[in-house]
Design a protein around this motif. Structure first.
Motif, PDB file in Angstrom:
ATOM      1  N   ILE A   1       1.162  12.633  -3.075  1.00 24.65           N
ATOM      2  CA  ILE A   1       1.182  11.437  -3.792  1.00 24.65           C
ATOM      3  C   ILE A   1       0.787  10.088  -2.325  1.00 24.65           C
ATOM      4  O   ILE A   1       2.028  10.331  -1.054  1.00 24.65           O
ATOM      5  N   LEU A   2      -0.033   9.475  -2.439  1.00 25.33           N
ATOM      6  CA  LEU A   2      -0.251   8.347  -0.904  1.00 25.33           C
ATOM      7  C   LEU A   2       0.356   6.836  -1.920  1.00 25.33           C
ATOM      8  O   LEU A   2      -0.433   6.855  -2.852  1.00 25.33           O
ATOM      9  N   ALA A   3       2.042   6.139  -1.362  1.00 26.97           N
ATOM     10  CA  ALA A   3       2.548   5.357  -1.629  1.00 26.97           C
ATOM     11  C   ALA A   3       1.655   3.761  -0.651  1.00 26.97           C
ATOM     12  O   ALA A   3       2.398   4.263   0.195  1.00 26.97           O
ATOM     13  N   MET A   4       1.131   3.596  -1.222  1.00 22.37           N
ATOM     14  CA  MET A   4       0.370   2.249  -0.541  1.00 22.37           C
ATOM     15  C   MET A   4       1.389   1.027  -0.755  1.00 22.37           C
ATOM     16  O   MET A   4       1.571   0.577  -1.826  1.00 22.37           O
ATOM     17  N   ILE A   5       2.146   0.415  -0.140  1.00 22.84           N
ATOM     18  CA  ILE A   5       3.373  -0.469  -0.373  1.00 22.84           C
ATOM     19  C   ILE A   5       2.649  -1.641   0.642  1.00 22.84           C
ATOM     20  O   ILE A   5       2.502  -1.351   1.905  1.00 22.84           O
TER      21      ILE A   5
ATOM     22  N   SER B   1      -1.717  -8.267   0.847  1.00 23.67           N
ATOM     23  CA  SER B   1      -1.789  -6.747   2.489  1.00 23.67           C
ATOM     24  C   SER B   1      -2.918  -6.722   1.634  1.00 23.67           C
ATOM     25  O   SER B   1      -3.785  -5.889   3.065  1.00 23.67           O
ATOM     26  N   GLY B   2      -3.677  -6.086   0.742  1.00 22.97           N
ATOM     27  CA  GLY B   2      -4.744  -5.759   0.918  1.00 22.97           C
ATOM     28  C   GLY B   2      -4.830  -3.828  -0.073  1.00 22.97           C
ATOM     29  O   GLY B   2      -5.994  -3.596  -0.540  1.00 22.97           O
ATOM     30  N   LYS B   3      -3.085  -3.988  -0.557  1.00 25.56           N
ATOM     31  CA  LYS B   3      -3.095  -2.080  -1.099  1.00 25.56           C
ATOM     32  C   LYS B   3      -4.158  -2.371  -2.496  1.00 25.56           C
ATOM     33  O   LYS B   3      -4.553  -1.565  -3.096  1.00 25.56           O
TER      34      LYS B   3
ATOM     35  N   ASP C   1      -1.695  -7.907   6.062  1.00 23.39           N
ATOM     36  CA  ASP C   1      -2.566  -8.539   6.446  1.00 23.39           C
ATOM     37  C   ASP C   1      -3.852  -7.938   6.452  1.00 23.39           C
ATOM     38  O   ASP C   1      -4.966  -7.948   6.626  1.00 23.39           O
ATOM     39  N   GLY C   2      -4.474  -7.106   5.230  1.00 30.46           N
ATOM     40  CA  GLY C   2      -5.496  -5.834   4.964  1.00 30.46           C
ATOM     41  C   GLY C   2      -5.696  -4.989   6.130  1.00 30.46           C
ATOM     42  O   GLY C   2      -6.471  -4.366   5.985  1.00 30.46           O
ATOM     43  N   ARG C   3      -4.261  -4.403   6.834  1.00 29.19           N
ATOM     44  CA  ARG C   3      -4.819  -3.711   7.949  1.00 29.19           C
ATOM     45  C   ARG C   3      -3.456  -2.203   7.275  1.00 29.19           C
ATOM     46  O   ARG C   3      -2.164  -3.219   6.895  1.00 29.19           O
TER      47      ARG C   3
END
Lengths: 265, 381
Positions: B53-57, B62-64, B232-234
């Motif tokens: 499980i990868l959480a993008m926060i 922010s691009g997530k 910011d997209g990174r």
């Protein structure tokens, strides 16, 4: 609540009743009374009779009802298909192109219907597009006049539809055609039914273009009513008008029930 | 490429391969997304291991979500490739990617009963009736919604609808499950329960790879094996959840993932063989876990509020003194806000001395070197 005081609300209700009564109910009441009037010399008819209904039903009324219903149904169905198709396609275009093509769709509704009829008459008077004197040109006239309303209704429905539904359907493996049939169109159903109902009502009452293009043997209800009243047969015209109103109302109520069942409301 | 050629996409293939317990990895290879000149995702290279499980926060914008939508196929990268398992899916339409997706507002089809919603993906892929019936029972059973199969979505609560949405995504036995802020529409209590339920669900389906996009750090900390923090997209940091929480590599990560007190310090003695450095904050000489700090470096010493204590012991050997400003009692926790040489410091404690000092009093705070982390002072990202 905009008005708090009891007397203020009462005044507003009276104003509403007056406007509604004068603008909407009075003309309909006069037509209803005319359709039942034996003679009308004073404020109210001298006597009541159903003779005008009997006369119009024995005459060309049934053919006119049939012509109007078939024209309204086919033109509305065609407008629904093309309006839905256009709305679905334009949704995928850029903002500028979407606005431009959307405006083009609405042009016929901004032109007087008589002019639309005249334009069709001129356009389809020469081979290879010789449709003068055919039922097809009546259908085309109605289609051109009502398609803007179906397009507008369906576009409004699509704008309210969350893209999540279609995206989730796609991610689950639904190809575009399956997604359209099983997700998009069912979700648009209330708007499609409303678009069809509005188109049908407009078609049932259409006179300006029809009177320019109708062939003998395809006289719609509004053209019949116009002919009768033009000849001075006001009471028969009123009877035919009431038949038009009842036929249109019956269909619209039926559509409303279908919509309510489809949306579960 | 056809759906059949995409190994594992078709229901039949997935069934034959017994996908349960055999998820796929997801690989972002320099994936960049832009709308005209506006870049919303800068070249992203990231791996999600099978069953992870990868959480993008990250904050809004922010691009997530863009990264998730690129995996789903709803945005097209301007450069880079995305692979799921061995298949490059960058140019595949969404319906050929073999994914399941759950979105914030559930997006259950309102004109279909719960069982038809769950069967939707299988029917779309042409599965046979017997298999569909079996999968409906299995998926609804997994989320505890079997008794609601004949209901319409409008007859369910928000939490129940989200369970059905998860069942619908699981029914197609996806290689990767995409969860896009799935709990944001629920109230706090139900959200807490649902986080635990998703954790339980993943324990019962250990092979399922999940990409979980959220702005809620608690959801990420509870569920994720790894976290990628976006800004910011990174990706501004990426790593195992506990590691990222305990040793944040930069200030943004420290402050976004949980609460952090950041004391400005000057390194006095470089990191030694045990991984600790000494640093000076005012008159106090403190010991903190470092990376490669050298003497004289300006740093921030990160201390989580729950790691600060009002009493000293053999572990809590670091000592700073602050002026008590505010006390907030919240039932399970009490929060103290102190001023330490101009830096606000927050203490969260479950147990406190019966007689708390009055605001304005000088209060000593103690913390263990192992509970700290030195961060580069200038690293905003």
């Amino acid at each position: 609540m905009l008005v708090w005081s009891r007397s203020g609300r009462l005044v507003l209700w009276l104003l509403f009743a007056l406007l509604f009564g004068v603008l909407f109910l009075a003309p309909l009441a006069v037509i209803l009374l005319s359709s039942l009037a034996d003679q009308w010399n004073g404020v109210l008819p001298n006597g009541l009779t159903t003779e005008h209904y009997t006369d119009v039903v024995k005459g060309q009324a049934w053919n006119a009802v049939k012509a109007s219903l078939i024209t309204g149904f086919l033109a509305s169905a065609l407008a629904l298909v093309s309006g839905t198709w256009a709305a679905l396609s334009l949704r995928l275009q850029g903002h500028a192109l979407r606005r431009l093509l959307g405006l083009l769709f609405f042009i016929p509704s901004a032109v007087p219907s008589v002019s639309v009829g005249l334009g069709l008459l001129v356009a389809f008077s020469h081979p290879p597009l010789l449709l003068n004197g055919t039922v097809a040109i009546v259908m085309i006239a109605h289609f051109v006049l009502i398609s803007a309303f179906t397009f507008g209704n369906v576009s409004a429905g699509l704008a309210r539809l969350s893209p999540d539904f279609e995206q989730v359907a796609s991610s689950l493996g639904a190809r575009p055609a399956y997604r359209l049939w099983h997700v998009t169109l069912p979700l648009l159903a209330p708007y499609l039914v409303a678009a069809f109902g509005l188109s049908f009502a407009l078609s049932m009452g259409e006179l300006g273009a029809t009177v320019m293009v109708y062939p003998p043997g395809w006289v719609t209800l509004p053209v019949s009513i116009f002919s009768l009243t033009d000849r001075g047969d006001i009471f028969a015209g009123a009877a035919l008008t009431m038949i038009l109103v009842v036929a249109t109302l019956a269909l619209l109520l039926g559509l409303e029930r279908i919509t309510a069942r489809a949306t579960g409301s | 490429m056809s759906a059949a050629a995409f190994t594992g996409t078709s229901v039949m293939d997935i069934d034959a391969a017994k996908v349960r317990g055999a998820g796929s990895n997801v690989h972002f290879d320099k994936v960049s997304v832009a709308y005209g000149a506006h870049v919303v995702l800068h070249p992203l290279t990231l791996d999600i291991a099978p069953g992870e499980i990868l959480a993008m926060i990250g904050p809004s914008g922010s691009g997530k979500t863009t990264a998730l939508r690129a995996v789903a196929g709803f945005v097209r990268p301007v450069s880079g490739r995305i692979r799921i398992g061995a298949t490059d899916v960058t140019d595949l339409p969404p319906y050929e990617r073999g994914l399941g997706m759950v979105v914030q507002n559930y997006a259950l089809f309102p004109h279909m009963r719960v069982e038809d919603n769950v069967a939707f993906g299988l029917r779309a892929q042409g599965a046979d009736k017997a298999l569909i019936g079996e999968r409906i029972k299995d998926a609804l059973g997994t989320v505890g919604m079997l008794a609601y199969a004949r209901r319409y979505p409008r007859e369910l609560s928000g939490g129940q609808q989200q369970r059905v949405a998860i069942a619908r995504a699981l029914a197609v036995r996806p290689r990767v499950l995409l969860l896009d802020e799935p709990l944001s529409a629920l109230d706090a209590q139900i959200r807490r329960n649902m986080v635990e339920e998703i954790a339980r669900l993943h324990r019962s389906l250990p092979g399922l790879t999940i990409l979980y996009v959220t702005h809620d750090q608690t959801e990420a900390l509870t569920l994720a094996d790894k976290i990628a923090i976006m800004r910011d997209g990174r990706v501004c940091s990426h790593g195992p959840t506990t590691e990222l929480y305990r040793r944040p590599p930069n200030r943004f990560t420290a402050e976004f993932l949980g609460r952090a007190n950041l004391l400005p310090v000057t390194v006095a003695e470089a990191v030694g063989s045990k991984g600790f450095a000494t640093a000076r904050h005012g008159d106090a000489l403190l010991t903190g876990a470092g990376r490669n700090e050298k003497a004289g470096d300006k740093s921030l010493l990160c201390i989580r509020p729950q790691h600060l204590s009002l009493t000293a012991d053999s572990e809590h050997t670091n000592r700073i003194v602050g002026t008590l400003r505010e006390v907030h009692w919240q039932g399970e926790l009490t929060h103290l806000v102190l001023d330490v040489d101009g830096t606000p410091v927050r203490v969260s404690a479950t147990r406190l001395p019966i007689a708390l000092p009055e605001p304005g009093a000088k209060v000593p705070l103690f913390f263990a070197p192992a509970d700290t982390s030195l961060l580069p002072e200038d690293a905003g990202v």
